[in-house]
Design a protein around this motif. Structure first.
Motif, PDB file in Angstrom:
ATOM      1  N   PRO A 103       0.853  -1.200   0.000  1.00 26.29           N
ATOM      2  CA  PRO A 103       0.000   0.000   0.000  1.00 26.29           C
ATOM      3  C   PRO A 103       0.886   1.247   0.000  1.00 26.29           C
ATOM      4  O   PRO A 103       1.987   1.239   0.561  1.00 26.29           O
ATOM      5  N   GLU A 104       0.395   2.296  -0.632  1.00 25.64           N
ATOM      6  CA  GLU A 104       1.191   3.525  -0.779  1.00 25.64           C
ATOM      7  C   GLU A 104       1.718   4.045   0.554  1.00 25.64           C
ATOM      8  O   GLU A 104       2.875   4.443   0.662  1.00 25.64           O
ATOM      9  N   GLU A 105       0.869   4.029   1.579  1.00 23.00           N
ATOM     10  CA  GLU A 105       1.294   4.511   2.907  1.00 23.00           C
ATOM     11  C   GLU A 105       2.428   3.656   3.463  1.00 23.00           C
ATOM     12  O   GLU A 105       3.373   4.178   4.041  1.00 23.00           O
ATOM     13  N   ASP A 106       2.335   2.329   3.297  1.00 29.97           N
ATOM     14  CA  ASP A 106       3.383   1.431   3.796  1.00 29.97           C
ATOM     15  C   ASP A 106       4.698   1.683   3.074  1.00 29.97           C
ATOM     16  O   ASP A 106       5.763   1.719   3.691  1.00 29.97           O
ATOM     17  N   TYR A 107       4.626   1.848   1.756  1.00 27.78           N
ATOM     18  CA  TYR A 107       5.839   2.084   0.979  1.00 27.78           C
ATOM     19  C   TYR A 107       6.500   3.395   1.413  1.00 27.78           C
ATOM     20  O   TYR A 107       7.717   3.441   1.646  1.00 27.78           O
ATOM     21  N   ALA A 108       5.708   4.445   1.550  1.00 32.02           N
ATOM     22  CA  ALA A 108       6.248   5.743   1.968  1.00 32.02           C
ATOM     23  C   ALA A 108       6.861   5.642   3.366  1.00 32.02           C
ATOM     24  O   ALA A 108       7.944   6.187   3.616  1.00 32.02           O
ATOM     25  N   GLN A 109       6.194   4.932   4.255  1.00 32.87           N
ATOM     26  CA  GLN A 109       6.725   4.771   5.610  1.00 32.87           C
ATOM     27  C   GLN A 109       8.024   3.961   5.592  1.00 32.87           C
ATOM     28  O   GLN A 109       8.977   4.294   6.288  1.00 32.87           O
ATOM     29  N   LEU A 110       8.067   2.913   4.795  1.00 34.66           N
ATOM     30  CA  LEU A 110       9.274   2.090   4.686  1.00 34.66           C
ATOM     31  C   LEU A 110      10.450   2.934   4.203  1.00 34.66           C
ATOM     32  O   LEU A 110      11.541   2.885   4.777  1.00 34.66           O
ATOM     33  N   VAL A 111      10.234   3.720   3.175  1.00 38.09           N
ATOM     34  CA  VAL A 111      11.305   4.570   2.640  1.00 38.09           C
ATOM     35  C   VAL A 111      11.756   5.580   3.695  1.00 38.09           C
ATOM     36  O   VAL A 111      12.956   5.799   3.885  1.00 38.09           O
ATOM     37  N   ARG A 112      10.797   6.194   4.399  1.00 36.65           N
ATOM     38  CA  ARG A 112      11.144   7.145   5.468  1.00 36.65           C
ATOM     39  C   ARG A 112      11.961   6.466   6.563  1.00 36.65           C
ATOM     40  O   ARG A 112      12.974   6.991   7.015  1.00 36.65           O
ATOM     41  N   LEU A 113      11.522   5.291   6.987  1.00 40.20           N
ATOM     42  CA  LEU A 113      12.216   4.590   8.069  1.00 40.20           C
ATOM     43  C   LEU A 113      13.611   4.132   7.649  1.00 40.20           C
ATOM     44  O   LEU A 113      14.558   4.239   8.429  1.00 40.20           O
ATOM     45  N   LEU A 114      13.748   3.643   6.428  1.00 43.60           N
ATOM     46  CA  LEU A 114      15.069   3.243   5.959  1.00 43.60           C
ATOM     47  C   LEU A 114      16.004   4.451   5.863  1.00 43.60           C
ATOM     48  O   LEU A 114      17.191   4.359   6.196  1.00 43.60           O
ATOM     49  N   GLY A 115      15.475   5.579   5.426  1.00 42.80           N
ATOM     50  CA  GLY A 115      16.269   6.804   5.396  1.00 42.80           C
ATOM     51  C   GLY A 115      16.700   7.212   6.793  1.00 42.80           C
ATOM     52  O   GLY A 115      17.844   7.629   7.013  1.00 42.80           O
ATOM     53  N   ARG A 116      15.803   7.067   7.742  1.00 43.16           N
ATOM     54  CA  ARG A 116      16.109   7.410   9.140  1.00 43.16           C
ATOM     55  C   ARG A 116      17.189   6.472   9.698  1.00 43.16           C
ATOM     56  O   ARG A 116      18.096   6.915  10.392  1.00 43.16           O
TER      57      ARG A 116
END
Length: 169
Positions: A137-150
């Motif tokens: 889901p779009e929200e999960d993908y965006a969160q995953l990218v944010r968390l990996l960046g963090r």
């Protein structure tokens, strides 16, 4: 009657709190290995190895390169790269020609068939990445990218055990 075999677990089969145990690096590596394995299956269908794909990708920019340059980029020895390039040449995907500037240097370029195969490899990798993005889901993908960046931002700052013990002394 033979005992029933327990089905083998695949990456992503676990869910819930049990799946969150273990080191973060283990979870990251497991995800990376699953993606790499999927891409490797597709690459084999194109009659290529991973290192051969790296060479095709490296040459796809159009610039001729020596085996030494290619080896440095692919993180292999020049001797190993010579074998990789020889196999690509046997498949008709690269051409080797003497350098106009250095008599002993041989430059490698893509043949027309090599350009086609490089495009196919790049297209396949993009489809795998796109497929993963579409599967989440779009929200999960965006969160995953944010968390990996963090994680990438924080990791260099986190003290290791030896550093933490040295600070306490």
């Amino acid at each position: 009657m033979a005992p029933k075999k327990k089905p083998r677990e695949r990456p992503g089969d676990q869910a819930g709190p049990a799946a969150t145990g273990g080191a973060l690096s283990v979870h990251l590596k497991r995800a990376e290995q699953a993606i790499v394995a999927r891409k490797a299956r597709g690459v084999r269908e194109l009659d290529l190895t991973g290192p051969q794909c790296k060479v095709l990708g490296s040459l796809n920019c159009g610039a001729a390169k020596s085996c030494t340059q290619l080896a440095r980029e692919a993180l292999v020895t020049p001797q190993a790269m010579t074998g990789i390039v020889r196999n690509l040449e046997l498949k008709g995907l690269v051409e080797r020609n003497p350098s106009p500037d250095h008599g002993r240097v041989v430059l490698v370029t893509l043949s027309p068939a090599g350009r086609e195969r490089a495009a196919a490899v790049g297209g396949f990798a993009e489809r795998v990445e796109h497929g993963l993005r579409e599967a989440l889901p779009e929200e999960d993908y965006a969160q995953l990218v944010r968390l990996l960046g963090r994680v990438a931002e924080l990791a260099p700052q986190v003290p290791g055990r030896a550093e933490g013990e040295a600070a306490r002394r």
